[in-house]
Design a protein around this motif. Sequence first.
Motif, PDB file in Angstrom:
ATOM      1  N   THR A   1     111.212 -18.051  88.234  1.00 23.47           N
ATOM      2  CA  THR A   1     111.638 -17.708  86.889  1.00 23.47           C
ATOM      3  C   THR A   1     111.645 -16.195  86.721  1.00 23.47           C
ATOM      4  O   THR A   1     111.221 -15.468  87.615  1.00 23.47           O
TER       5      THR A   1
ATOM      6  N   ASP B   1     113.948 -20.245  81.900  1.00 22.43           N
ATOM      7  CA  ASP B   1     113.177 -20.814  80.795  1.00 22.43           C
ATOM      8  C   ASP B   1     111.787 -21.234  81.280  1.00 22.43           C
ATOM      9  O   ASP B   1     111.659 -22.172  82.064  1.00 22.43           O
ATOM     10  N   PRO B   2     110.753 -20.554  80.810  1.00 23.88           N
ATOM     11  CA  PRO B   2     109.404 -20.877  81.292  1.00 23.88           C
ATOM     12  C   PRO B   2     109.015 -22.325  80.997  1.00 23.88           C
ATOM     13  O   PRO B   2     108.203 -22.911  81.723  1.00 23.88           O
ATOM     14  N   GLY B   3     109.610 -22.912  79.982  1.00 30.27           N
ATOM     15  CA  GLY B   3     109.299 -24.292  79.640  1.00 30.27           C
ATOM     16  C   GLY B   3     109.697 -25.255  80.750  1.00 30.27           C
ATOM     17  O   GLY B   3     108.985 -26.201  81.070  1.00 30.27           O
ATOM     18  N   TRP B   4     110.839 -24.995  81.387  1.00 30.42           N
ATOM     19  CA  TRP B   4     111.253 -25.844  82.511  1.00 30.42           C
ATOM     20  C   TRP B   4     110.508 -25.444  83.771  1.00 30.42           C
ATOM     21  O   TRP B   4     110.140 -26.298  84.590  1.00 30.42           O
ATOM     22  N   ALA B   5     110.266 -24.147  83.918  1.00 30.42           N
ATOM     23  CA  ALA B   5     109.560 -23.681  85.123  1.00 30.42           C
ATOM     24  C   ALA B   5     108.197 -24.359  85.253  1.00 30.42           C
ATOM     25  O   ALA B   5     107.726 -24.646  86.353  1.00 30.42           O
ATOM     26  N   ALA B   6     107.575 -24.636  84.114  1.00 32.52           N
ATOM     27  CA  ALA B   6     106.206 -25.166  84.134  1.00 32.52           C
ATOM     28  C   ALA B   6     106.118 -26.583  84.696  1.00 32.52           C
ATOM     29  O   ALA B   6     105.031 -27.096  84.906  1.00 32.52           O
ATOM     30  N   TRP B   7     107.261 -27.204  84.967  1.00 33.60           N
ATOM     31  CA  TRP B   7     107.242 -28.518  85.625  1.00 33.60           C
ATOM     32  C   TRP B   7     106.783 -28.407  87.070  1.00 33.60           C
ATOM     33  O   TRP B   7     106.443 -29.399  87.708  1.00 33.60           O
ATOM     34  N   ALA B   8     106.809 -27.192  87.597  1.00 32.34           N
ATOM     35  CA  ALA B   8     106.572 -27.007  89.029  1.00 32.34           C
ATOM     36  C   ALA B   8     105.083 -26.926  89.356  1.00 32.34           C
ATOM     37  O   ALA B   8     104.244 -26.696  88.498  1.00 32.34           O
ATOM     38  N   ASP B   9     104.794 -27.117  90.652  1.00 34.61           N
ATOM     39  CA  ASP B   9     103.420 -26.942  91.129  1.00 34.61           C
ATOM     40  C   ASP B   9     103.059 -25.470  91.146  1.00 34.61           C
ATOM     41  O   ASP B   9     101.925 -25.096  90.888  1.00 34.61           O
ATOM     42  N   ARG B  10     104.050 -24.641  91.501  1.00 34.89           N
ATOM     43  CA  ARG B  10     103.844 -23.197  91.525  1.00 34.89           C
ATOM     44  C   ARG B  10     104.982 -22.533  90.785  1.00 34.89           C
ATOM     45  O   ARG B  10     106.132 -22.956  90.920  1.00 34.89           O
ATOM     46  N   VAL B  11     104.678 -21.506  90.023  1.00 32.18           N
ATOM     47  CA  VAL B  11     105.713 -20.765  89.311  1.00 32.18           C
ATOM     48  C   VAL B  11     105.693 -19.326  89.805  1.00 32.18           C
ATOM     49  O   VAL B  11     104.677 -18.639  89.710  1.00 32.18           O
TER      50      VAL B  11
ATOM     51  N   THR C   1     101.799 -18.422  89.656  1.00 31.92           N
ATOM     52  CA  THR C   1     100.750 -19.222  88.996  1.00 31.92           C
ATOM     53  C   THR C   1     100.813 -20.655  89.502  1.00 31.92           C
ATOM     54  O   THR C   1     101.876 -21.199  89.777  1.00 31.92           O
ATOM     55  N   GLU C   2      99.631 -21.233  89.640  1.00 31.65           N
ATOM     56  CA  GLU C   2      99.513 -22.614  90.091  1.00 31.65           C
ATOM     57  C   GLU C   2      98.868 -23.433  88.994  1.00 31.65           C
ATOM     58  O   GLU C   2      98.172 -22.888  88.142  1.00 31.65           O
TER      59      GLU C   2
END
Lengths: 240, 187
Positions: free
Chosen positions: A41, A204-214, A226-227
């Motif tokens: 992101t 969009d950080p909101g969608w990024a937060a679905w991930a294990d790592r950003v 971030t994990e």
Amino acid sequence: MTEVILRMRRVGRTYGEGSRRVDALVDVDLDVAPGELVAVTGRSGSGKSTLLNLAGTLDRPTTGTIEVDGRHLGDLGPRRLAELRRRTIGIVFQELNLIPSLTAAENVALPLELDGTDLRVARQAAEAALDEVGLGAMVDRYPDELSGGEQQRVAIARGLVGTRTLLLADEPTGALDELTGEAILRLLRSRCDAGAAGLLVTHDPGWAAWADRVVLLRSGRIESVTERSATPPTPAELRA
Amino acid sequence: MGIREGLLVLLADGPKHGYRLKGEFEEATGQAWPLNIGQVYTTLGRLERDGLVELDTTDSEGRKVYRLTKAGRAEVRDWLTRPVDHRLDARDELSMKLLLTLFAGVADPLAVVDTQRAATMTALQDLHRLKQETDPDDLPWLLHLDRLILRAEAELRWLDLVEDRLPERRRRPAAVHEPAETEEVTG
Ligand SMILES: Nc1ncnc2c1ncn2[C@@H]1O[C@H](COP(=O)(O)OP(=O)(O)O)[C@@H](O)[C@H]1O
Ligand SMILES: [Mg+2]
């Protein structure tokens, strides 16, 4: 060491020269392992699409090395790269690139057919993928008979169909409403939970937060990673 | 709001004893807000004192069953029809921390922004994982998670905006090189 599907080491990509020179990506190290969903992101222009295109073998780095599934991309010629793209890599582009003269199912089946999959099998896999993105009833429609959001879902089904192990998506939730976007992310997430390595690009950080790592990019550099917490909060701890 | 309003709304649905109120409260809020029975009876005692509930009966197991009074009914109607006043949340800790940092100049406000951004992103990732693991039919819990998720997203957006407005931001290196700098660099 865990095996990784995508490994980038000190990867840089520079466009232009002299006063027009842009360091779109600088010294990026990134690994994505099977079962993992990693989000990239950052603001517009921070280098997200550049990174994704490099991982997707659509572009070559100016510096550094990239390995996909154990193969150094620098060692592969155009033909081997194309084969890698068909067999191993699934890409959902920011632009949809649907073929107007093919139906939704034909568009989705195309990469499988190009790779020599039996027509009937390809067709079945395509219909299943379209069903997963909620378009089971529209498999025979042409792109111009679908809304923008529906076309986007066809492109997503095409990118995720089959047994590809590296899934790349550039802003896949772009024009979609919240709940449809959620369905797409669930699909990507479930592919990763089933063993694929996923790389999701989104501003969009909101969608990024679905991930294990950003991975947060700024001006082409990784600014932070971030994990999820090792011990996530329990529902009771999230009391109002 | 407190559990006071919650109990009043549940009693508007009919007379109930404390254990039932506790169970319904937790069910309605998707277990997001667990209560202990002591809190429930203390609150009922205060509501009784204020004339908003009264004893209905004592059931066969000796539990006190309460019902709303007329004043209690009016209170429920009033609370449900009144919009929530978020001005009361104006003393937000993160805002205060940043504003004070800026004013006093004792720390780098961008460091405050960066630290918070990473922490909020981790929290948001945790919330999303919880949501992915939630039974899609568990509506109360899903709605509560959506609320927490959007609040965290709003905070991340705000942090970006803070950064854009800070003059220090302009001193961060941009991707585009100055011509003077690129002379000795080869592509
Ligand atoms: N083909 C190109 N030629 C020149 N500059 C480019 C090209 N593609 C991207 N850039 C520049 O590289 C930077 C990163 O772009 P991009 O990777 O598309 O960012 P993002 O996807 O995060 O918006 C930007 O400054 C952009 O203008
Ligand atoms: Mg882009």
